[in-house]
Enzyme design. Structure first.
Site, PDB file in Angstrom:
ATOM      1  N   TYR A 126       1.119   3.952   8.352  1.00 31.41           N
ATOM      2  CA  TYR A 126       0.405   2.948   7.577  1.00 31.41           C
ATOM      3  C   TYR A 126      -0.101   1.867   8.538  1.00 31.41           C
ATOM      4  O   TYR A 126       0.639   1.427   9.419  1.00 31.41           O
ATOM      5  CB  TYR A 126       1.307   2.304   6.527  1.00 31.41           C
ATOM      6  CG  TYR A 126       1.761   3.243   5.440  1.00 31.41           C
ATOM      7  CD1 TYR A 126       1.092   3.311   4.228  1.00 31.41           C
ATOM      8  CD2 TYR A 126       2.872   4.056   5.619  1.00 31.41           C
ATOM      9  CE1 TYR A 126       1.510   4.158   3.222  1.00 31.41           C
ATOM     10  CE2 TYR A 126       3.296   4.918   4.619  1.00 31.41           C
ATOM     11  CZ  TYR A 126       2.609   4.958   3.426  1.00 31.41           C
ATOM     12  OH  TYR A 126       3.032   5.809   2.431  1.00 31.41           O
ATOM     13  N   HIS A 147      -3.021   3.142   1.430  1.00 32.77           N
ATOM     14  CA  HIS A 147      -2.338   4.409   1.639  1.00 32.77           C
ATOM     15  C   HIS A 147      -2.264   4.723   3.138  1.00 32.77           C
ATOM     16  O   HIS A 147      -2.959   4.132   3.959  1.00 32.77           O
ATOM     17  CB  HIS A 147      -3.070   5.530   0.902  1.00 32.77           C
ATOM     18  CG  HIS A 147      -3.028   5.405  -0.589  1.00 32.77           C
ATOM     19  ND1 HIS A 147      -1.897   5.687  -1.326  1.00 32.77           N
ATOM     20  CD2 HIS A 147      -3.962   4.990  -1.479  1.00 32.77           C
ATOM     21  CE1 HIS A 147      -2.142   5.480  -2.609  1.00 32.77           C
ATOM     22  NE2 HIS A 147      -3.386   5.057  -2.731  1.00 32.77           N
ATOM     23  N   LYS A 150      -5.645  12.224   4.094  1.00 36.19           N
ATOM     24  CA  LYS A 150      -4.875  11.892   5.295  1.00 36.19           C
ATOM     25  C   LYS A 150      -5.255  12.855   6.418  1.00 36.19           C
ATOM     26  O   LYS A 150      -5.481  14.041   6.170  1.00 36.19           O
ATOM     27  CB  LYS A 150      -3.367  11.980   5.021  1.00 36.19           C
ATOM     28  CG  LYS A 150      -2.851  10.891   4.103  1.00 36.19           C
ATOM     29  CD  LYS A 150      -1.385  11.077   3.819  1.00 36.19           C
ATOM     30  CE  LYS A 150      -0.831   9.932   2.984  1.00 36.19           C
ATOM     31  NZ  LYS A 150      -1.583   9.709   1.736  1.00 36.19           N
TER      32      LYS A 150
END
Length: 356
Positions: free
Chosen positions: A288, A296, A343
């Protein structure tokens, strides 16, 4: 020059910005240690010292973690670096706040878990109403429409509203009595990597034995120097056996599972990232930029140990994860899971050198 007059804005426009400012103020520090502004003397020397809090945790051999039971220490470690997680919560220790909200029954000031549960309940109710092809609104039943081809038109989620039940308040005799305060049963659970980073790298955590309350910070240090037979997923030895091993230390191995995982954790923490467990997304760590309350995770980390000599892997007492060559189907699965949550998957190779 902006054409918007700042004084003409409504009060509602200031609420999101003020909430973000309050969140940024609470989580302004990424480490428990605070470095105040230096004050210099006439000789040019600084007398300012860093503010290093000393928190206390109990080592739990069953869960292989460290428990912070003091509410003040748990709040400090979470707000300054997002260390650990509540054992009765998804991330932030909010069990006590949820119980207080449930007792008040006001529905205001919901925690993050209560907001998530509310959204899931609304989606579940919408699916039930959609399956029945009709739903009630304002006390009357609305029949589904009929398309030109004869099929039924089911209402969409954009037009669906949850049913609001207006019930008369009931007289509760318990409200007239004094309500006993709620005891906080939640503790902050630190992983071994987080506990070692706080105890060894920052020197702001003291780990005690759960029964004798003796200082046990050396147990985590022995994982780097003495622990040959005990991997991350094996049974933790007793306190007496650990003390006995102090007299007969074994040569350290650089392929210790704890050492391999801690190297990656320490590396990214030193770069300023907030490192959390990534087991939910089939990876080792999540990175993070500021913390889970802001945004996120951007990256998902796979820790891959690499042996320079194949013979060292053959004679190693450990079975390291991701040490063997992985298949393309496995890599495609990890990429597919993380791409759905936006991600980027990074592979971090950790060399395991057995000899100089």
């Amino acid at each position: 020059m902006s054409l918007i007059n700042p004084t003409s804005r409504s009060k509602a426009s200031f609420k999101p910005s003020s909430r973000r400012a309050e969140t940024a103020r609470i989580y302004a520090h990424l480490l428990p240690i605070i470095f105040p502004e230096p004050t210099y003397t006439l000789l040019g020397l600084s007398l300012t010292r860093p503010l290093n809090p000393h928190c206390t945790a109990l080592f739990d051999p069953l869960t292989r973690s460290a428990w912070v039971s003091t509410s003040g220490d748990a709040t400090l470690l979470w707000q300054r670096g997002f260390f650990g997680k509540g054992d009765l919560s998804r991330s932030e220790p909010s069990w006590l706040a949820r119980q207080i909200n449930a007792r008040k029954m006001k529905g205001k000031g919901l925690t993050s878990e209560e907001v998530t549960a509310k959204r899931r309940a609304e989606r579940k109710q919408f699916k039930l109403d959609q399956a029945e092809t009709a739903f009630k609104e304002e006390g009357r039943v609305i029949a589904p429409g009929i398309a030109p081809d004869g099929t039924r038109i089911i209402p969409s989620a954009a037009t669906w509203k949850p049913n609001i039940c207006i019930c008369a308040p009931r007289n509760n005799p318990l409200q007239k009595k004094d309500i006993e305060p709620i005891q906080d049963l939640e503790h902050l659970q630190l992983s071994l990597q987080e506990a070692f980073f706080l105890a060894w790298a920052l020197d702001c955590l003291t780990i005690l034995h759960p029964e004798t309350f003796i200082l046990l910070s050396f147990i985590l240090r022995m994982r780097l120097s003495l622990s040959l037979k005990y991997g991350m997923h094996s049974k933790m030895p007793t306190h007496q056996s650990l003390v006995a091993q102090l007299d007969t230390p074994s040569p350290p191995r650089f392929d210790n599972p704890f050492l391999v995982s801690y190297i990656a954790y320490h590396h990214y923490r030193s770069l300023g990232w907030v490192v959390k467990s990534g087991i939910k997304f089939c990876v080792d760590y999540l990175l993070y930029k500021r913390g889970p309350v802001f945004q996120h995770a951007e990256f998902a980390i796979l820790v891959i140990p690499v042996y320079e000599d194949p013979a060292d892997q053959t004679t190693s007492p450990f079975k390291l994860q991701n040490a063997d060559p992985f298949t393309w189907s496995w890599l495609s699965t990890v990429n597919r899971v993380n791409s759905q949550v936006q991600k980027s998957v990074l592979r971090r190779f950790i060399p395991a050198r057995m000899r100089d």
